[in-house]
Design an enzyme around this catalytic site. Structure first.
Site: not given
Ligand code: CAA
Length: 258
Positions: A66, A109, A112, A132
């Site tokens: 998400a 998400g 999911e 999460e």
């Molecule tokens: N939401 C918003 N932006 C995201 C994102 C997310 N879930 N995942 C990645 N991005 C964005 C980053 O902010 C980044 O943007 P910028 O270039 O503008 O900074 C871009 O995508 C590329 O990401 P990274 O530079 O971080 O790439 P990386 O290869 O270094 O890392 C990653 C990749 C490990 C996936 C890391 O981006 C990360 O940890 N992302 C979050 C993952 C996460 O926690 N997902 C769960 C979300 S909560 C959810 O899904 C809840 C639900 O059920 C409702």
């Protein structure tokens, strides 16, 4: 025809492909994007020539979950008023087979969403996780339910509590996915499988999906009664007559989906 901002759709023969198209954000899912994905699926579910729906993502990852930026300002009242997960409920109603072709990160998400697919093919190197808990929340779009039904309570708790990354091979071992392929072959192998399914009688696939989904929720006896009704229903189809005549006449069947 709809115009979409965060996905791209194409149709080749009997296969519709939906691609998540926010590659710079690793296809993180904002609310509009989820609505677009399920709207496209509903559209293809109604199009006669489409027999199989393929869901995949542009860029290096299927989906990093998400959109966290979108969620930071949420509170329980805004989530209730938005009916945050209403669009997710719509995935459950898609009748045609959905094949997910995933690679890179399949997180939160995004995981999911992958679990809403009927068949999952993953590129080697794909990493699955529910991160999460590490954000102070938990999955809300079916993750705790679908994962537990797939892998059982013990593994589900371990993966959901720790947020550990699960390799494609481990996901395969636990029955989360159907196949692991080389990354460069992901779409080729997925389309090959989709084309194979597209040759099967569509109504059989549809009612098998319906019955298998009931098996997940129903007690055995009720599930068997439900299965039986679908079995009888298929005898009203032209494809049942075609399939059985072709067998008797020793020829290949030509299924029309009627
Ligand atoms: N939401 C918003 N932006 C995201 C994102 C997310 N879930 N995942 C990645 N991005 C964005 C980053 O902010 C980044 O943007 P910028 O270039 O503008 O900074 C871009 O995508 C590329 O990401 P990274 O530079 O971080 O790439 P990386 O290869 O270094 O890392 C990653 C990749 C490990 C996936 C890391 O981006 C990360 O940890 N992302 C979050 C993952 C996460 O926690 N997902 C769960 C979300 S909560 C959810 O899904 C809840 C639900 O059920 C409702």
């Amino acid at each position: 025809m709809y115009s979409f901002e965060f996905i791209e759709t194409t149709v080749k023969g009997n296969i519709a492909v939906i691609e998540l198209n926010r590659p710079r954000q690793l296809n993180s899912l904002n609310r509009k994007m989820v609505c677009e994905i399920v709207t496209a699926m509903e559209m293809f579910d109604r199009e006669e020539e489409v027999r199989i729906i393929v869901l995949t993502g542009k860029g290096r990852s299927f989906s990093a979950g998400a959109d966290i930026d979108e969620m930071t300002g949420d509170d329980p009242v805004s989530l209730e008023l938005l009916n945050q997960f209403a669009d997710w409920d719509r995935f459950t109603l898609i009748k045609k087979p959905i094949i997910g072709a995933v690679k890179g990160f399949v997180l939160g998400g995004g995981f999911e969403l992958a679990l809403c697919c009927d068949i999952l093919i993953a590129a080697s190197g794909t990493e699955f996780s529910f991160p999460e808990a590490g954000l102070g929340v938990m999955p809300g779009a079916g993750g705790t339910q679908r994962l537990t039904k797939l892998v059982g309570r013990t593994k589900a708790l371990e993966w959901l509590w720790t947020g550990e990354r699960i390799s494609a091979e481990t996901a395969l071992k636990h029955g989360v996915i159907n196949k692991v392929v080389a990354p460069e072959l992901l779409m080729e192998e997925t389309l090959k499988f989709a084309n194979r399914l597209a040759k099967q009688p569509p109504l059989s696939l549809r009612l098998i999906k319906d019955s298998v989904n009931k098996a997940v929720d129903y007690p055995l006896y009720e599930g068997m009664q439900y299965e039986r009704k679908n079995f009888y229903l298929l005898f009203a189809s032209q494809d049942q007559k075609e399939g059985m005549s072709a067998f008797v006449e020793k020829r290949r069947p030509d299924y029309q989906g009627k």
